[in-house]
Design a protein around this motif. Sequence first.
Motif, PDB file in Angstrom:
ATOM      1  N   LYS A   6       0.851  -1.183   0.000  1.00 27.64           N
ATOM      2  CA  LYS A   6       0.000   0.000   0.000  1.00 27.64           C
ATOM      3  C   LYS A   6       0.892   1.240   0.000  1.00 27.64           C
ATOM      4  CE  LYS A   6      -3.631   2.347   2.457  1.00 27.64           C
ATOM      5  NZ  LYS A   6      -4.424   2.436   3.666  1.00 27.64           N
ATOM      6  N   MET A   7       0.676   2.093  -0.984  1.00 27.37           N
ATOM      7  CA  MET A   7       1.481   3.305  -1.099  1.00 27.37           C
ATOM      8  C   MET A   7       1.017   4.331  -0.081  1.00 27.37           C
ATOM      9  SD  MET A   7       3.741   2.890  -3.479  1.00 27.37           S
ATOM     10  CE  MET A   7       4.196   4.561  -3.884  1.00 27.37           C
ATOM     11  N   LYS A   8       1.959   4.779   0.726  1.00 27.13           N
ATOM     12  CA  LYS A   8       1.649   5.829   1.679  1.00 27.13           C
ATOM     13  C   LYS A   8       1.912   7.171   1.013  1.00 27.13           C
ATOM     14  CE  LYS A   8       2.098   5.139   6.093  1.00 27.13           C
ATOM     15  NZ  LYS A   8       2.667   5.042   7.432  1.00 27.13           N
ATOM     16  N   GLN A   9       1.106   8.097   1.340  1.00 26.11           N
ATOM     17  CA  GLN A   9       1.280   9.447   0.821  1.00 26.11           C
ATOM     18  C   GLN A   9       2.345  10.173   1.645  1.00 26.11           C
ATOM     19  OE1 GLN A   9      -0.226  10.729  -1.959  1.00 26.11           O
ATOM     20  NE2 GLN A   9      -0.868   8.604  -2.153  1.00 26.11           N
ATOM     21  N   PRO A  10       3.070  11.092   1.016  1.00 27.55           N
ATOM     22  CA  PRO A  10       4.037  11.891   1.784  1.00 27.55           C
ATOM     23  C   PRO A  10       3.320  12.667   2.893  1.00 27.55           C
ATOM     24  CG  PRO A  10       4.326  12.224  -0.575  1.00 27.55           C
ATOM     25  CD  PRO A  10       3.065  11.439  -0.401  1.00 27.55           C
ATOM     26  N   ILE A  11       4.031  12.875   3.977  1.00 28.76           N
ATOM     27  CA  ILE A  11       3.479  13.653   5.080  1.00 28.76           C
ATOM     28  C   ILE A  11       3.423  15.121   4.653  1.00 28.76           C
ATOM     29  CG2 ILE A  11       3.782  14.355   7.491  1.00 28.76           C
ATOM     30  CD1 ILE A  11       5.392  11.762   7.889  1.00 28.76           C
ATOM     31  N   VAL A  30       4.712  17.330  20.867  1.00 30.23           N
ATOM     32  CA  VAL A  30       5.425  16.278  20.136  1.00 30.23           C
ATOM     33  C   VAL A  30       4.700  14.948  20.318  1.00 30.23           C
ATOM     34  CG1 VAL A  30       7.553  14.894  20.058  1.00 30.23           C
ATOM     35  CG2 VAL A  30       7.689  17.392  20.159  1.00 30.23           C
ATOM     36  N   GLN A  31       4.323  14.627  21.531  1.00 33.79           N
ATOM     37  CA  GLN A  31       3.596  13.385  21.786  1.00 33.79           C
ATOM     38  C   GLN A  31       2.281  13.347  21.008  1.00 33.79           C
ATOM     39  OE1 GLN A  31       3.679  13.861  26.112  1.00 33.79           O
ATOM     40  NE2 GLN A  31       4.719  11.885  26.247  1.00 33.79           N
ATOM     41  N   ARG A  32       1.554  14.452  21.029  1.00 32.76           N
ATOM     42  CA  ARG A  32       0.273  14.516  20.327  1.00 32.76           C
ATOM     43  C   ARG A  32       0.460  14.292  18.829  1.00 32.76           C
ATOM     44  NH1 ARG A  32      -2.740  17.474  17.168  1.00 32.76           N
ATOM     45  NH2 ARG A  32      -1.295  19.219  16.977  1.00 32.76           N
ATOM     46  N   LEU A  33       1.468  14.942  18.264  1.00 31.29           N
ATOM     47  CA  LEU A  33       1.710  14.834  16.826  1.00 31.29           C
ATOM     48  C   LEU A  33       2.177  13.432  16.433  1.00 31.29           C
ATOM     49  CD1 LEU A  33       3.302  18.331  16.272  1.00 31.29           C
ATOM     50  CD2 LEU A  33       1.119  17.532  15.336  1.00 31.29           C
ATOM     51  N   ILE A  34       3.015  12.809  17.258  1.00 28.89           N
ATOM     52  CA  ILE A  34       3.479  11.448  16.968  1.00 28.89           C
ATOM     53  C   ILE A  34       2.315  10.463  17.075  1.00 28.89           C
ATOM     54  CG2 ILE A  34       4.954   9.546  17.787  1.00 28.89           C
ATOM     55  CD1 ILE A  34       6.515  11.639  16.206  1.00 28.89           C
ATOM     56  N   GLU A  35       1.424  10.678  18.023  1.00 25.42           N
ATOM     57  CA  GLU A  35       0.236   9.824  18.113  1.00 25.42           C
ATOM     58  C   GLU A  35      -0.643   9.994  16.877  1.00 25.42           C
ATOM     59  OE1 GLU A  35      -1.779  10.506  21.856  1.00 25.42           O
ATOM     60  OE2 GLU A  35       0.045  10.019  22.977  1.00 25.42           O
ATOM     61  N   GLN A  36      -0.740  11.231  16.397  1.00 28.27           N
ATOM     62  CA  GLN A  36      -1.537  11.525  15.202  1.00 28.27           C
ATOM     63  C   GLN A  36      -0.914  10.924  13.949  1.00 28.27           C
ATOM     64  OE1 GLN A  36      -2.285  15.753  14.585  1.00 28.27           O
ATOM     65  NE2 GLN A  36      -2.254  15.470  12.377  1.00 28.27           N
ATOM     66  N   GLU A  37       0.416  11.055  13.824  1.00 27.40           N
ATOM     67  CA  GLU A  37       1.131  10.594  12.625  1.00 27.40           C
ATOM     68  C   GLU A  37       2.479   9.998  13.052  1.00 27.40           C
ATOM     69  OE1 GLU A  37       2.251   9.113   9.730  1.00 27.40           O
ATOM     70  OE2 GLU A  37       0.520  10.274   9.069  1.00 27.40           O
TER      71      GLU A  37
END
Length: 139
Positions: A6-11, A30-37
Amino acid sequence: MRTEAKMKQPIDQALVREYVIAAHGNFVEVQRLIEQEPDLVHAVMNWGGDDWESGLGAAAHTGNRDIAVYLLEKGARMDIFAAAMLGELEIVKALLKWYPSWDELKGPHGIPLLRHAAVGGAQSAPVLKYLESIKLEVV
């Protein structure tokens, strides 16, 4: 038969920018963003002029040990600048064999390796002392 991964899209670069900025000192964000992506842990921001910065790089040059350790636990790739800030002398020594002109190494924003060791405080003091000692040998 080959299965297509499955091709992932660039962030999205705006998200990468938000993450790298947060990694300079906002641990909760940082924790919130890592959990999100979760893939942000490997993302880098190109600020221009050959100035590349990851979240780990941001934490390393600002001396944010908690953020750096968290990112490493999430799979960020250790580099010599983070190792210097974290006081990982054996890692720094091992990597220096690849960089005989180590005093010319620049991390994000052109910040030198010695500065990364200095911002790590007491825990990175052995790395700072070692780097200063080998710098004197070269001079």
